[in-house]
Design a protein around this motif. Structure first.
Motif, PDB file in Angstrom:
ATOM      1  N   ILE A 218      29.401  34.901  45.121  1.00  0.00           N
ATOM      2  CA  ILE A 218      30.403  34.346  46.077  1.00  0.00           C
ATOM      3  C   ILE A 218      32.008  35.615  46.108  1.00  0.00           C
ATOM      4  O   ILE A 218      32.447  35.543  47.805  1.00  0.00           O
ATOM      5  CB  ILE A 218      30.743  32.839  46.458  1.00  0.00           C
ATOM      6  N   ALA A 219      31.930  35.918  45.248  1.00  0.00           N
ATOM      7  CA  ALA A 219      33.009  36.342  45.286  1.00  0.00           C
ATOM      8  C   ALA A 219      32.813  37.981  45.920  1.00  0.00           C
ATOM      9  O   ALA A 219      33.872  38.747  46.208  1.00  0.00           O
ATOM     10  CB  ALA A 219      33.575  36.968  43.749  1.00  0.00           C
TER      11      ALA A 219
ATOM     12  N   ALA B 246      36.602  38.869  53.728  1.00  0.00           N
ATOM     13  CA  ALA B 246      37.567  38.386  53.735  1.00  0.00           C
ATOM     14  C   ALA B 246      38.862  39.054  55.086  1.00  0.00           C
ATOM     15  O   ALA B 246      39.197  38.386  55.526  1.00  0.00           O
ATOM     16  CB  ALA B 246      38.745  38.361  52.207  1.00  0.00           C
ATOM     17  N   ALA B 247      38.090  40.518  55.458  1.00  0.00           N
ATOM     18  CA  ALA B 247      38.813  41.053  56.109  1.00  0.00           C
ATOM     19  C   ALA B 247      37.904  40.538  57.703  1.00  0.00           C
ATOM     20  O   ALA B 247      39.115  41.129  58.649  1.00  0.00           O
ATOM     21  CB  ALA B 247      37.736  42.801  56.019  1.00  0.00           C
ATOM     22  N   LYS B 248      37.360  39.921  57.727  1.00  0.00           N
ATOM     23  CA  LYS B 248      37.307  39.395  59.067  1.00  0.00           C
ATOM     24  C   LYS B 248      37.840  37.977  59.407  1.00  0.00           C
ATOM     25  O   LYS B 248      37.713  37.327  60.777  1.00  0.00           O
ATOM     26  CB  LYS B 248      35.691  39.100  59.469  1.00  0.00           C
ATOM     27  N   CYS B 249      38.585  37.644  57.998  1.00  0.00           N
ATOM     28  CA  CYS B 249      39.193  36.057  58.535  1.00  0.00           C
ATOM     29  C   CYS B 249      40.029  36.269  58.559  1.00  0.00           C
ATOM     30  O   CYS B 249      41.260  37.354  58.127  1.00  0.00           O
ATOM     31  CB  CYS B 249      38.699  35.368  57.820  1.00  0.00           C
TER      32      CYS B 249
ATOM     33  N   LEU C  62      39.512  33.812  46.032  1.00  0.00           N
ATOM     34  CA  LEU C  62      40.255  35.225  46.878  1.00  0.00           C
ATOM     35  C   LEU C  62      41.079  36.377  45.956  1.00  0.00           C
ATOM     36  O   LEU C  62      41.580  37.765  46.173  1.00  0.00           O
ATOM     37  CB  LEU C  62      40.682  34.529  48.416  1.00  0.00           C
ATOM     38  N   ASP C  63      42.104  35.768  45.584  1.00  0.00           N
ATOM     39  CA  ASP C  63      42.963  36.406  44.662  1.00  0.00           C
ATOM     40  C   ASP C  63      42.135  37.449  43.147  1.00  0.00           C
ATOM     41  O   ASP C  63      42.462  38.381  43.799  1.00  0.00           O
ATOM     42  CB  ASP C  63      43.762  35.547  43.440  1.00  0.00           C
ATOM     43  N   LEU C  64      41.455  36.891  42.948  1.00  0.00           N
ATOM     44  CA  LEU C  64      40.101  37.486  42.651  1.00  0.00           C
ATOM     45  C   LEU C  64      39.588  39.342  43.091  1.00  0.00           C
ATOM     46  O   LEU C  64      39.727  40.289  42.346  1.00  0.00           O
ATOM     47  CB  LEU C  64      38.987  37.097  42.009  1.00  0.00           C
ATOM     48  N   VAL C  65      39.175  39.126  44.176  1.00  0.00           N
ATOM     49  CA  VAL C  65      39.486  40.130  45.015  1.00  0.00           C
ATOM     50  C   VAL C  65      39.970  40.839  45.639  1.00  0.00           C
ATOM     51  O   VAL C  65      40.300  41.825  46.403  1.00  0.00           O
ATOM     52  CB  VAL C  65      38.182  39.728  46.433  1.00  0.00           C
ATOM     53  N   GLN C  66      41.950  40.615  45.127  1.00  0.00           N
ATOM     54  CA  GLN C  66      42.588  41.036  46.128  1.00  0.00           C
ATOM     55  C   GLN C  66      42.460  40.541  47.200  1.00  0.00           C
ATOM     56  O   GLN C  66      43.366  41.393  48.259  1.00  0.00           O
ATOM     57  CB  GLN C  66      42.783  42.843  46.366  1.00  0.00           C
ATOM     58  N   ALA C  67      42.121  39.553  48.304  1.00  0.00           N
ATOM     59  CA  ALA C  67      42.525  39.023  49.220  1.00  0.00           C
ATOM     60  C   ALA C  67      43.607  38.764  49.806  1.00  0.00           C
ATOM     61  O   ALA C  67      43.632  37.030  49.954  1.00  0.00           O
ATOM     62  CB  ALA C  67      41.238  38.569  50.329  1.00  0.00           C
ATOM     63  N   ARG C  68      44.600  38.870  49.295  1.00  0.00           N
ATOM     64  CA  ARG C  68      46.345  38.605  49.207  1.00  0.00           C
ATOM     65  C   ARG C  68      46.551  37.982  50.429  1.00  0.00           C
ATOM     66  O   ARG C  68      47.700  36.613  51.129  1.00  0.00           O
ATOM     67  CB  ARG C  68      47.550  39.256  48.428  1.00  0.00           C
ATOM     68  N   ARG C  69      46.447  38.893  51.319  1.00  0.00           N
ATOM     69  CA  ARG C  69      46.959  38.354  52.949  1.00  0.00           C
ATOM     70  C   ARG C  69      46.191  37.292  53.244  1.00  0.00           C
ATOM     71  O   ARG C  69      46.431  36.193  54.550  1.00  0.00           O
ATOM     72  CB  ARG C  69      46.142  39.867  53.802  1.00  0.00           C
ATOM     73  N   LEU C  70      45.021  36.349  52.738  1.00  0.00           N
ATOM     74  CA  LEU C  70      44.080  35.334  53.521  1.00  0.00           C
ATOM     75  C   LEU C  70      44.782  34.535  51.746  1.00  0.00           C
ATOM     76  O   LEU C  70      45.049  33.365  52.492  1.00  0.00           O
ATOM     77  CB  LEU C  70      43.108  35.277  53.063  1.00  0.00           C
ATOM     78  N   ALA C  71      45.274  34.765  50.701  1.00  0.00           N
ATOM     79  CA  ALA C  71      45.099  33.424  49.487  1.00  0.00           C
ATOM     80  C   ALA C  71      46.559  33.327  49.422  1.00  0.00           C
ATOM     81  O   ALA C  71      47.136  32.633  48.802  1.00  0.00           O
ATOM     82  CB  ALA C  71      45.372  34.476  48.271  1.00  0.00           C
ATOM     83  N   ASP C  72      48.252  33.998  50.049  1.00  0.00           N
ATOM     84  CA  ASP C  72      48.959  34.163  50.081  1.00  0.00           C
ATOM     85  C   ASP C  72      49.683  32.695  50.452  1.00  0.00           C
ATOM     86  O   ASP C  72      49.902  31.896  50.405  1.00  0.00           O
ATOM     87  CB  ASP C  72      50.133  35.022  50.089  1.00  0.00           C
ATOM     88  N   PRO C  73      48.846  32.840  51.995  1.00  0.00           N
ATOM     89  CA  PRO C  73      49.458  31.484  53.109  1.00  0.00           C
ATOM     90  C   PRO C  73      48.574  30.467  52.792  1.00  0.00           C
ATOM     91  O   PRO C  73      49.336  28.940  53.083  1.00  0.00           O
ATOM     92  CB  PRO C  73      48.938  31.949  54.295  1.00  0.00           C
ATOM     93  N   LEU C  74      47.400  30.290  52.379  1.00  0.00           N
ATOM     94  CA  LEU C  74      46.910  30.074  51.398  1.00  0.00           C
ATOM     95  C   LEU C  74      47.268  29.040  50.830  1.00  0.00           C
ATOM     96  O   LEU C  74      47.667  27.866  50.582  1.00  0.00           O
ATOM     97  CB  LEU C  74      45.143  30.029  51.169  1.00  0.00           C
ATOM     98  N   ALA C  75      48.011  29.000  49.565  1.00  0.00           N
ATOM     99  CA  ALA C  75      48.270  28.665  48.159  1.00  0.00           C
ATOM    100  C   ALA C  75      49.834  28.052  48.523  1.00  0.00           C
ATOM    101  O   ALA C  75      50.001  27.129  47.878  1.00  0.00           O
ATOM    102  CB  ALA C  75      49.341  30.029  47.479  1.00  0.00           C
ATOM    103  N   ARG C  76      50.606  28.861  49.660  1.00  0.00           N
ATOM    104  CA  ARG C  76      51.811  27.703  50.345  1.00  0.00           C
ATOM    105  C   ARG C  76      50.778  26.485  51.044  1.00  0.00           C
ATOM    106  O   ARG C  76      52.148  25.504  50.408  1.00  0.00           O
ATOM    107  CB  ARG C  76      52.672  28.664  51.487  1.00  0.00           C
TER     108      ARG C  76
ATOM    109  N   GLU D  70      32.414  37.696  37.823  1.00  0.00           N
ATOM    110  CA  GLU D  70      32.161  39.255  37.917  1.00  0.00           C
ATOM    111  C   GLU D  70      31.515  39.430  39.356  1.00  0.00           C
ATOM    112  O   GLU D  70      30.702  39.183  39.407  1.00  0.00           O
ATOM    113  CB  GLU D  70      31.172  39.548  37.319  1.00  0.00           C
ATOM    114  N   PRO D  71      32.394  39.522  40.380  1.00  0.00           N
ATOM    115  CA  PRO D  71      31.626  40.469  41.999  1.00  0.00           C
ATOM    116  C   PRO D  71      30.946  41.618  41.646  1.00  0.00           C
ATOM    117  O   PRO D  71      31.822  42.498  40.772  1.00  0.00           O
ATOM    118  CB  PRO D  71      32.602  40.177  42.835  1.00  0.00           C
ATOM    119  N   ASP D  72      30.405  42.037  41.890  1.00  0.00           N
ATOM    120  CA  ASP D  72      29.668  43.591  42.077  1.00  0.00           C
ATOM    121  C   ASP D  72      30.133  44.499  42.413  1.00  0.00           C
ATOM    122  O   ASP D  72      30.579  44.261  43.369  1.00  0.00           O
ATOM    123  CB  ASP D  72      27.972  43.567  42.952  1.00  0.00           C
TER     124      ASP D  72
END
Length: 274
Positions: free
Chosen positions: A186-187, A194-197, A221-235, A271-273
């Motif tokens: 999944i990761a 993530a870039a499509k979201c 999302l944090d793990l794959v450094q998709a902070r653009r999505l992760a930060d608003p989702l965390a808030r 562990e993402p590929d």
């Protein structure tokens, strides 16, 4: 006086199933039902059954379920059937079930094709057995509140099919972890998808699913450094009063590390590929 054009003659009615198949294919149709064939040919159920068996042996027809038939064009005879997107919309309408194409299949259709899915995954409202058509294996996943999941039409060579949006797809990856290949896979998919979201649409989709799925998604999302999505989702999640849950639900969490941001017990290594 001008000459009158000759009246257009109606095409002759097909007398045999093979003629009906040819006619439908010439019109761009690649599916039909048993009831349609009986009406068009004015034949008996037994005669139709024998004709279907004959064309199936010749790889001219394939059948995902009794009473529904897929026309196999010449270029797909070796494969045994055209690809599932050619007929899945007609098939789901024939069985009377709402649907969308989801999980890894949707991710691939949205461009996250790091690993091609080994099965064609369809989300619907009732449990159905998987079917094999030619080289395709179609797996059905049940979702009770399917109507609340955002889906978008995508064109196919024969029409269209409904596919979950990128935002709905990333949440479904966590809802159906076994179908998605579990956390590490999944990761890997999220890294591309993530870039499509869109962050706002992801929060809107998250409001309709169980919070533990959102928490696990946020961690990945944090793990794959998709902070653009992760930060608003965390808030957004901080206002939902979510409880502590395990990252891997089936594993014990004894002495597991804690992720405060997502209120997760980290009881698995992801562990993402590369």
């Amino acid at each position: 006086m001008g000459s009158r054009s000759a009246p257009q003659m109606a095409p002759p009615r097909p007398q045999r199933l093979e003629q009906l198949v040819d006619t439908l294919q010439s019109e761009g149709r690649y599916t039909f039902t048993r009831a349609e064939a009986l009406t068009a040919l004015h034949t008996t159920a037994e005669s139709l059954k024998k004709a279907v068996q004959s064309l199936t042996r010749k790889r001219r027809l394939a059948s995902p379920r009794r009473g529904f038939y897929v026309i196999v064009p010449a270029e797909y005879r070796v494969a045994g059937a055209p690809p599932a997107p050619w007929y899945i919309d007609s098939f789901m309408k024939a069985v009377g079930a709402p649907y969308y194409v989801g999980v890894l299949t949707a991710a691939a259709l949205h461009g996250a094709a790091h690993q091609q899915p080994q099965e064609f995954q369809v989300v619907t409202t009732r449990r159905q057995r998987p079917v094999s058509v030619g080289r395709d294996r179609i797996r059905f996943l049940k979702k009770r509140n399917l109507a609340r999941t955002a889906a978008t039409p995508i064109k196919t060579p024969t029409g269209m099919l409904l596919v979950s949006t990128p935002e709905a797809t990333v949440l479904d990856l966590l809802r159906y972890p076994d179908a998605a290949g579990f956390l590490s896979n999944i990761a890997t998919v999220l890294r591309d998808l993530a870039a499509k979201c869109d962050p706002a649409r992801l929060i809107e989709a998250a409001a309709d699913v169980e919070l533990p799925h959102v928490q696990r998604l946020g961690y990945l999302l944090d793990l794959v450094q998709a902070r653009r999505l992760a930060d608003p989702l965390a808030r957004w999640l901080a206002d939902q009063r979510s409880g502590w849950v395990r990252l891997e639900p089936a594993r014990r969490a004894h002495k597991a590390a804690r992720d405060e941001r997502w209120r997760l017990l980290i009881n698995a290594r992801v562990e993402p590929d590369v």
